[in-house]
Design a protein around this motif. Structure first.
Motif, short mmCIF file in Angstrom:
data_model
loop_
_atom_site.label_atom_id
_atom_site.label_comp_id
_atom_site.label_asym_id
_atom_site.label_seq_id
_atom_site.Cartn_x
_atom_site.Cartn_y
_atom_site.Cartn_z
N PRO A 174 24.37 17.90 -5.21
CA PRO A 174 25.66 18.56 -5.40
C PRO A 174 25.77 19.23 -6.77
O PRO A 174 25.25 18.73 -7.77
CB PRO A 174 26.68 17.40 -5.28
N ALA A 175 26.44 20.36 -6.76
CA ALA A 175 26.63 21.12 -8.01
C ALA A 175 27.31 20.26 -9.07
O ALA A 175 27.00 20.36 -10.26
CB ALA A 175 27.46 22.37 -7.72
N GLU A 176 28.21 19.37 -8.64
CA GLU A 176 28.93 18.50 -9.59
C GLU A 176 27.97 17.59 -10.34
O GLU A 176 28.12 17.34 -11.52
CB GLU A 176 29.95 17.63 -8.84
N MET A 177 26.95 17.11 -9.64
CA MET A 177 25.96 16.25 -10.29
C MET A 177 25.10 17.07 -11.25
O MET A 177 24.83 16.65 -12.39
CB MET A 177 25.07 15.58 -9.23
N LEU A 178 24.69 18.25 -10.82
CA LEU A 178 23.83 19.09 -11.67
C LEU A 178 24.57 19.57 -12.91
O LEU A 178 23.99 19.71 -13.98
CB LEU A 178 23.28 20.27 -10.87
N ALA A 179 25.89 19.76 -12.75
CA ALA A 179 26.68 20.18 -13.91
C ALA A 179 26.75 19.04 -14.92
O ALA A 179 26.68 19.25 -16.14
CB ALA A 179 28.08 20.59 -13.46
N ALA A 180 26.83 17.81 -14.43
CA ALA A 180 26.91 16.65 -15.33
C ALA A 180 25.54 16.37 -15.96
O ALA A 180 25.45 15.98 -17.12
CB ALA A 180 27.40 15.42 -14.57
N SER A 181 24.48 16.56 -15.18
CA SER A 181 23.14 16.20 -15.66
C SER A 181 22.11 17.17 -15.11
O SER A 181 21.57 16.97 -14.02
CB SER A 181 22.80 14.77 -15.22
N PRO A 182 21.82 18.22 -15.88
CA PRO A 182 20.89 19.25 -15.39
C PRO A 182 19.49 18.70 -15.13
O PRO A 182 18.70 19.34 -14.45
CB PRO A 182 20.88 20.30 -16.50
N LYS A 183 19.15 17.53 -15.66
CA LYS A 183 17.80 17.02 -15.39
C LYS A 183 17.62 16.61 -13.94
O LYS A 183 16.51 16.45 -13.46
CB LYS A 183 17.41 15.94 -16.39
N ALA A 184 18.70 16.49 -13.21
CA ALA A 184 18.67 16.45 -11.74
C ALA A 184 17.93 15.27 -11.14
O ALA A 184 17.30 15.39 -10.11
CB ALA A 184 18.10 17.76 -11.19
N THR A 185 18.00 14.11 -11.79
CA THR A 185 17.49 12.90 -11.14
C THR A 185 18.66 11.95 -10.92
O THR A 185 19.65 11.98 -11.65
CB THR A 185 16.42 12.18 -11.99
N VAL A 186 18.51 11.12 -9.87
CA VAL A 186 19.48 10.05 -9.67
C VAL A 186 18.88 8.78 -10.25
O VAL A 186 17.64 8.65 -10.28
CB VAL A 186 19.81 9.84 -8.17
N PRO A 187 19.69 7.86 -10.71
CA PRO A 187 21.15 7.86 -10.72
C PRO A 187 21.73 8.60 -11.92
O PRO A 187 21.09 8.74 -12.96
CB PRO A 187 21.47 6.36 -10.85
N VAL A 188 22.99 9.06 -11.72
CA VAL A 188 23.80 9.62 -12.81
C VAL A 188 25.16 8.94 -12.72
O VAL A 188 25.75 8.88 -11.63
CB VAL A 188 23.98 11.15 -12.65
#
Ligand SMILES: N[C@@H](CCC(=O)N[C@@H](CS)C(=O)NCC(=O)O)C(=O)O
Length: 214
Positions: free
Chosen positions: A42-56
């Motif tokens: 989701p864009a919301e996750m990528l906006a919070a953490s551009p490194k794009a791994t879970v968990p965030v």
């Protein structure tokens, strides 16, 4: 309306996300779980953490924790009813570093040898078995520890146990028959206890993929 909760972007089977959920669960910290599809984050996750791994984990004040161990520590510093943070941090950190480094490296190659075609001559099976035996050498070290105590760092559960168990679980399930035939009774019962626990069951609930409200 209730107070805003921390939001956890998670993927059910990811061992890093699993360890974060375990610590959040034991701490009793309420949070909103957003199940992510890794190929369509989701864009919301990528906006919070551009490194794009879970968990965030996104906190209500906007702070973002995007390393699983930071999420574990954050939750446990808030409330640590089982004393996971009380074990010797030098030992805990060394065990987790060995897990996240060389063990994870070999685990990935054992589990998915075809993803590492550039590292071998086409013999997936031989490549996987080399990595299985590299990983197994470290599991023997864990077995030695677990012969002395029920948990890796003593008589009580520690951060190290819960950070490492999801990865050992992945290793075990790659070839369950082979794993159960190994002379590792303490490691096997440590893993079985974890997989049979209410804590584990509680963090493995299935959630549909999260979608923002339109
Ligand atoms: N160091 C990170 C590693 C997290 C990680 O690598 N997660 C994997 C899933 S298990 C991931 O999100 N990979 C990105 C992807 O598959 O797109 C942590 O401890 O949180």
């Amino acid at each position: 309306m209730g107070a805003a909760l921390p939001v956890l972007y998670s993927f059910r089977r990811c061992p890093y996300a699993m360890r974060a959920r375990l610590a959040l669960a034991v701490s009793g910290q309420p949070y909103e779980l957003r199940e992510v599809v890794l190929r369509n984050k989701p864009a919301e996750m990528l906006a919070a953490s551009p490194k794009a791994t879970v968990p965030v984990l996104v906190l209500p004040d906007g702070r973002v924790l995007d390393q699983s161990l930071d999420i574990m520590t954050w939750a446990l510093q808030w409330h640590d009813p089982e004393g996971w943070l009380t074990a010797d941090t030098t030992i805990v950190n060394a065990l987790i570093a060995a897990n996240d480094g060389p063990f994870k490296y070999s685990l990935d190659r054992y589990k998915y040898p075809n993803r590492y075609a550039g590292e071998h001559d086409g013999d997936n099976k031989a490549f996987a078995l080399t990595h299985r035996s590299n990983a197994a050498a470290w599991l023997v070290e864990l077995e030695v520890r677990l012969k002395q105590n029920d948990w890796l760092c003593g008589p009580n559960t520690s951060l190290a146990d819960m950070a490492i168990l999801p990865f050992v679980r992945q290793f075990a399930h790659t070839d369950a028959a082979w794993f159960s035939a190994q002379p590792w009774p303490c490691l096997q019962s440590w893993l079985a206890g974890f997989e049979g626990s209410a804590l584990y069951a509680g963090v493995m609930d299935k959630h549909p993929a999260w979608q923002p409200v339109a």
